[in-house]
Design a protein around this motif. Structure first.
Motif, PDB file in Angstrom:
ATOM      1  N   THR A  54      35.001  80.437  61.196  1.00 59.49           N
ATOM      2  CA  THR A  54      35.777  79.212  60.925  1.00 59.49           C
ATOM      3  C   THR A  54      35.799  78.853  59.440  1.00 59.49           C
ATOM      4  OG1 THR A  54      33.819  77.827  61.301  1.00 59.49           O
ATOM      5  CG2 THR A  54      35.212  78.320  63.213  1.00 59.49           C
ATOM      6  N   LEU A  78      39.053  77.360  58.420  1.00 61.36           N
ATOM      7  CA  LEU A  78      39.436  76.176  59.195  1.00 61.36           C
ATOM      8  C   LEU A  78      38.567  74.973  58.865  1.00 61.36           C
ATOM      9  CD1 LEU A  78      39.962  77.787  62.711  1.00 61.36           C
ATOM     10  CD2 LEU A  78      41.705  77.271  61.001  1.00 61.36           C
ATOM     11  N   ALA A  79      37.369  75.229  58.342  1.00 63.17           N
ATOM     12  CA  ALA A  79      36.398  74.158  58.105  1.00 63.17           C
ATOM     13  C   ALA A  79      36.877  73.077  57.138  1.00 63.17           C
ATOM     14  CB  ALA A  79      35.075  74.749  57.609  1.00 63.17           C
ATOM     15  N   THR A 136      39.538  68.879  59.515  1.00 62.60           N
ATOM     16  CA  THR A 136      38.966  68.602  60.832  1.00 62.60           C
ATOM     17  C   THR A 136      39.889  69.139  61.928  1.00 62.60           C
ATOM     18  OG1 THR A 136      40.030  66.451  61.003  1.00 62.60           O
ATOM     19  CG2 THR A 136      37.860  66.525  59.937  1.00 62.60           C
ATOM     20  N   TRP A 137      39.329  69.213  63.128  1.00 60.80           N
ATOM     21  CA  TRP A 137      40.120  69.739  64.240  1.00 60.80           C
ATOM     22  C   TRP A 137      41.285  68.820  64.586  1.00 60.80           C
ATOM     23  CZ3 TRP A 137      39.866  74.554  65.229  1.00 60.80           C
ATOM     24  CH2 TRP A 137      38.673  75.255  65.046  1.00 60.80           C
ATOM     25  N   THR A 138      41.155  67.545  64.346  1.00 62.72           N
ATOM     26  CA  THR A 138      42.274  66.638  64.628  1.00 62.72           C
ATOM     27  C   THR A 138      43.468  66.932  63.720  1.00 62.72           C
ATOM     28  OG1 THR A 138      41.262  65.010  63.145  1.00 62.72           O
ATOM     29  CG2 THR A 138      40.775  64.819  65.488  1.00 62.72           C
ATOM     30  N   TRP A 172      44.146  69.915  62.394  1.00 61.08           N
ATOM     31  CA  TRP A 172      44.742  71.183  62.844  1.00 61.08           C
ATOM     32  C   TRP A 172      45.566  70.972  64.109  1.00 61.08           C
ATOM     33  CZ3 TRP A 172      45.323  74.796  59.574  1.00 61.08           C
ATOM     34  CH2 TRP A 172      44.364  75.059  58.588  1.00 61.08           C
ATOM     35  N   ILE A 173      45.124  70.103  64.966  1.00 59.10           N
ATOM     36  CA  ILE A 173      45.902  69.816  66.172  1.00 59.10           C
ATOM     37  C   ILE A 173      47.239  69.178  65.802  1.00 59.10           C
ATOM     38  CG2 ILE A 173      45.975  68.359  68.236  1.00 59.10           C
ATOM     39  CD1 ILE A 173      42.961  68.793  68.504  1.00 59.10           C
ATOM     40  N   TRP A 190      44.185  70.934  51.607  1.00 56.53           N
ATOM     41  CA  TRP A 190      43.482  72.080  52.202  1.00 56.53           C
ATOM     42  C   TRP A 190      43.032  73.055  51.123  1.00 56.53           C
ATOM     43  CZ3 TRP A 190      44.566  77.306  52.052  1.00 56.53           C
ATOM     44  CH2 TRP A 190      43.801  78.120  52.891  1.00 56.53           C
ATOM     45  N   ASP A 244      25.177  72.400  73.311  1.00 55.48           N
ATOM     46  CA  ASP A 244      26.077  73.399  72.740  1.00 55.48           C
ATOM     47  C   ASP A 244      25.503  74.799  72.912  1.00 55.48           C
ATOM     48  OD1 ASP A 244      28.170  74.551  71.403  1.00 55.48           O
ATOM     49  OD2 ASP A 244      27.476  73.997  69.404  1.00 55.48           O
ATOM     50  N   ASN A 263      27.841  77.280  75.097  1.00 58.09           N
ATOM     51  CA  ASN A 263      28.717  78.123  74.273  1.00 58.09           C
ATOM     52  C   ASN A 263      28.047  79.324  73.639  1.00 58.09           C
ATOM     53  OD1 ASN A 263      30.859  76.215  74.681  1.00 58.09           O
ATOM     54  ND2 ASN A 263      29.947  74.912  73.118  1.00 58.09           N
ATOM     55  N   THR A 299      37.023  85.890  57.992  1.00 57.13           N
ATOM     56  CA  THR A 299      38.209  85.429  58.705  1.00 57.13           C
ATOM     57  C   THR A 299      39.484  86.000  58.098  1.00 57.13           C
ATOM     58  OG1 THR A 299      36.999  83.372  59.073  1.00 57.13           O
ATOM     59  CG2 THR A 299      39.310  83.379  59.651  1.00 57.13           C
TER      60      THR A 299
END
Length: 682
Positions: A333, A336-337, A340-342, A344-345, A443, A465, A469, A614
Motif C-alpha cells: 500500500t 495508496l498510503a 485515506t481510504w475515503t 480513494w473511494i 497526492w 485484525d 486478516n 507496488t
C-alpha cells in the motif's frame, strides 16, 4: 451505641445488678475486629479501664464464654439485648459462634487462663487469625509456660496488665511465628483513673512490630526485566538479586530485619490452574505452603485470589503484540498510503459515475452538458467558443473514450484532445481540471514525504485484525496468566485466538522472553503477546529489531504474591504503603529507566525494493494483461469467421465520418473568413 460507651449503657440498664455485673466485667473479655479476647484472673479491675480498652477497639458485638453454662448465666441474654448489642453465650467447650468479621467483638471469658480449656479456645481453628487478648499478668513459671505454649503469630495481640498500685502497666506479648518458642514483650503504656491510658510506643501495631529479628522467609522468583533483571538460585543478598522489585525487597529487608533464600519453581512457570484447586509454578508453591512470599511481579487476577493473596499494587501492567521489524518487507500500500481510504473511494466513484455524465452531455445535449469532473493540467482556453448548436467534438466523447478520459485524468493527470468548444461544456471541463489537478498535487506531495520518511507498514493493527486478516501465530509465555486470559477469554476474538493461533503450538513455545523474541525474529509469522513495559528493557527492542503494535490488552496490576491468610500480610502491606507514599518505589524505578528505541534513520537514502514494490506490481500486472489481450486477439483471428470483403470495419467508418465532419467544418470556417474579408474590403 451512640455517644455513650457500651459499658455506660449496660450499667444504666442493670441498676441493682451492677455489683454482680462489675464482677463479670472484671473477670475477662474478648475484643476483636476480627474477634479479640481480653481476659483476667481472679479479682476485680476498674471497669473504666475495661471501658477505655474496649472503646479503642469499637466493640459492636459480644461473646460470653463460661466454664459451665446454667440458667442464671443464660438469663444475661435478654438484659444484653435491651442495649441493642448482638450477643452470644457459649461454654468453653463449644466453638465460637459465627460473628460479623467487619464489626469489633467483645467476648467475656470466665475461667483460668492456664487451663487446658483456655488453651484449646485460643487455638480454636474457627477463631479469626488476628486475636487480641488482655489477661492479668501473674508471676510464676506456670503463667510463662502457658504463654509460650500459645500459638501466637506476628499479627496476634496478647496484652497483659499488671497492677503497680497507682496505675496499670499494659504489655504486648506476641511471637514472630507460631513455630517460635521465644515470646516478644513490649510495654505499650500505662493507665490510671485520672488521665486514662498513655501510649509509650506507636499505637500502630505494624510500626512497633517491624523487627522480625532475622526470621527466615521462604521465597521463589523468576526473571522478568526490569523488575527482576538478575538472580541466582540460593541467593540471599543484593549482590545476586537485582532489579526494581529486588531493590524494593531489600528496602523491606532493611526495615523489617528478615532473611531469605531464593528458589525457583521446578516447572519454571508463574502459575496457571491445571485442575480444580491445583496450580503450577509460583502460585502452586504458595498454595502448597512451599514458600511464604514471592518477590516477583505477579499479575493480580480473581482466579489466583482464590488460592493466594496479594500485597498492595506495585504498578500497572498491560500486554501488547510484538512483531519483527517489517522495514524491508513488501509494502503493498505504499502508493495508496498518502490518501485515506475515503478519498480513494471518492475517486473511484468519480471514475465510475462521471463518464456517463460526460457522454450524455456531449452526445445527447451537445453544448448543454452540465457537469464533468477530471484531474488534468489546465489547457489554454480557446478564444472562440460556441454558444449554440451541437458540440463539434461530441464524437470524441463516447462512453468508452469518456471512461479513458476520466480514469487518466483522475489517476495520472492525463489530458484529452480535443477540448470541448461549447461554453457550458468548457466551464465544466476546466472546473474539473482545476479540482482534479489540486487533488493530484496533494497526492504527489504526500507520496514524496511518505517515501522519504520511510514509514514502516505494520502487518496488522490489532488482535482482531491479526485473527481476521493474517495467518500469524501468537506466542504466549507458557505458565503465565496470559494463557488463562486467552483460554478463558470473555470475547470471541480471545477464544478464537487461543483455539487457532496459540493452543496448537504452545507446547513448542520457549519459556523465557529472550528465546521468545528470538523465535519472532527467526520466523516473522509469529507475533509475541507479552508485557509491554518489560519489552523496553531488551536489546532486541532498543535496536529496533522488533516493534510493538500500539494497542494495550489485559490491563491490570502486579504485586507481590503471598500465602493466603499469611500472618505477615498486614506487616508487609503497611511498609509497602509507607515506601510508596515516600516515593521510594518511584526512585527505584528511575534507576532502571529503559533505553530509548533507536531505529536507523533512512530518510534521504535510497529506497529499497520493498518500498517501490507496488510500482513493479503495476508494471507486471499491465504486462500480463496486455499479453493476455494479445493472445486472445490471436485466437480470435484464427477462430473467428472471415469478414465480408465489401464490408468496412466499424472503426474505419467512424474515422471516415469524423474526417468528413472535420472537413465540412473547416470548409464552413473558410467560407466564413472569406465573407468577413470581403466585408472588410468594402
Amino acid at each position: 451505641m451512640k455517644d455513650q460507651t457500651v459499658w455506660e449503657q449496660c450499667g444504666a440498664e442493670m441498676n441493682s445488678s451492677w455489683a454482680w455485673w462489675k464482677h463479670i466485667l472484671g473477670v475477662t473479655m474478648l475484643l476483636a475486629n476480627p474477634t479479640t479476647i481480653l481476659g483476667t484472673q481472679d479479682g476485680l479491675v476498674d471497669w473504666n479501664f475495661i471501658r477505655e480498652m474496649s472503646s479503642i477497639h469499637q466493640v459492636k458485638q459480644w461473646i460470653l464464654i463460661f466454664e459451665r453454662l446454667d440458667s442464671q448465666k443464660m438469663s444475661l441474654i435478654p438484659l444484653i439485648k435491651k442495649i441493642g448489642i448482638p450477643c452470644s453465650i457459649i461454654s468453653v467447650q463449644q466453638t465460637l459462634p459465627v460473628v460479623n468479621p467487619n464489626r469489633a467483638t467483645m467476648a467475656l471469658y470466665f475461667g483460668n487462663i492456664s487451663s487446658e480449656a483456655f488453651q484449646a479456645r485460643f487455638s480454636d481453628p474457627c477463631s479469626p487469625f488476628l486475636t487480641l487478648w488482655l489477661v492479668q499478668h501473674q508471676s510464676g513459671p506456670q503463667f510463662e509456660s502457658a504463654l509460650e505454649s500459645l500459638p501466637l503469630q506476628i499479627n496476634s495481640m496478647l496484652l497483659t496488665y499488671q497492677d503497680l498500685g497507682h496505675q496499670l502497666q499494659v504489655e504486648e506479648v506476641y511471637k514472630i511465628h507460631h513455630t517460635h518458642k521465644l515470646v516478644q514483650r513490649l510495654i505499650l503504656g500505662h493507665w490510671n483513673p485520672t488521665i486514662g491510658f498513655t501510649w509509650h510506643v506507636s499505637p500502630n501495631i505494624w510500626s512497633r512490630r517491624s523487627d522480625l529479628q532475622g526470621f527466615f522467609l521462604r521465597t521463589s522468583t523468576l526473571e522478568n526485566r526490569p523488575v527482576i533483571t538478575y538472580f541466582e538460585t540460593g541467593c540471599s543478598n543484593s549482590s545476586c538479586f537485582k532489579g526494581v522489585l529486588a531493590d524494593l525487597w531489600h528496602e523491606l529487608q532493611a526495615i523489617m530485619n528478615f532473611t531469605y533464600k531464593l528458589t525457583t519453581p521446578e516447572d519454571g512457570e508463574w502459575g496457571v490452574e491445571l485442575s480444580e484447586g491445583v496450580w503450577s509454578g509460583i502460585i502452586g508453591q504458595l498454595a502448597n505452603d512451599e514458600v511464604d512470599i514471592s518477590p516477583v511481579d505477579m499479575l493480580v487476577s480473581s482466579a489466583r485470589n482464590k488460592v493466594i493473596d496479594f500485597l498492595p499494587s506495585l504498578g500497572p501492567i498491560s500486554l501488547r503484540l510484538i512483531v519483527a521489524n517489517p522495514a524491508e518487507s513488501m509494502n503493498w500500500t505504499a502508493y495508496l498510503a498518502p490518501l485515506t481510504w475515503t478519498v480513494w473511494i471518492g475517486i473511484g466513484l468519480c471514475i465510475l459515475l462521471f463518464p456517463w455524465v460526460v457522454t450524455f452531455g456531449a452526445k445527447v445535449l451537445g453544448n448543454e452538458c452540465l457537469f464533468q469532473i477530471y484531474i488534468v493540467i489546465l489547457w489554454q482556453i480557446q478564444t472562440e467558443v460556441h454558444l449554440s448548436g451541437n458540440e463539434p467534438t461530441q464524437d470524441s466523447y463516447d462512453l468508452q473514450d469518456s471512461f479513458k478520459f476520466v480514469a487518466g485524468a483522475m489517476l495520472i493527470m492525463r489530458g484529452w484532445n480535443p477540448t470541448p468548444e461549447a461554453l457550458r461544456n468548457q466551464i465544466i471541463f476546466y472546473s474539473v481540471l482545476l479540482g482534479g489537478t489540486m487533488i493530484y498535487w496533494h497526492w504527489e506531495a504526500m507520496i514524496i514525504s511518505y517515501l522519504a520518511v520511510r514509514n514502516v507498514a505494520l502487518p496488522f493493527e490489532s488482535l482482531e485484525d491479526l485473527v481476521e486478516n493474517t495467518d500469524y501465530k501468537v506466542v504466549v509465555q507458557p505458565g503465565t496468566a496470559y494463557v488463562d486470559q486467552l483460554r478463558f477469554g470473555n470475547t470471541e476474538v480471545l477464544r478464537q485466538t487461543w483455539v487457532e493461533r496459540v493452543e496448537p503450538y504452545i507446547d513448542s513455545y520457549p519459556s523465557t522472553k529472550v528465546e521468545m523474541l528470538d523465535l519472532v525474529l527467526k520466523d516473522p509469522s509469529y507475533a509475541l503477546l507479552d508485557e509491554y513495559y518489560s519489552l523496553l528493557f531488551y536489546e532486541r527492542h532498543s535496536k529496533c529489531e522488533v516493534l510493538t503494535i500500539p494497542k494495550d490488552y489485559f490491563r491490570g496490576d502486579y504485586a507481590f504474591p503471598i500465602q493466603d491468610n499469611s500472618p505477615f500480610k498486614d506487616l508487609f502491606k503497611y511498609h509497602i504503603e509507607i515506601l510508596k507514599e515516600r516515593g521510594a518505589l518511584n526512585q527505584i524505578s528511575d534507576r532502571y529507566a529503559p533505553e530509548a528505541q533507536v531505529c536507523p534513520d533512512l530518510s534521504g537514502k535510497s529506497l529499497g525494493f520493498g518500498q517501490c514494490f507496488t510500482a513493479f506490481v503495476a508494471l507486471l500486472a499491465g504486462l500480463a494483461v496486455a499479453s493476455l489481450a494479445l493472445i486472445l486477439e490471436i485466437l480470435h483471428q484464427q477462430w473467428a469467421p472471415p469478414k465480408s470483403s465489401n464490408r468496412l470495419d466499424n472503426d474505419m467508418l467512424n474515422k471516415l465520418y469524423e474526417h468528413e465532419f472535420q472537413l465540412k467544418y473547416h470548409q464552413s470556417r473558410v467560407l466564413e473568413i472569406r465573407q468577413r474579408l470581403k466585408q472588410s474590403e468594402t
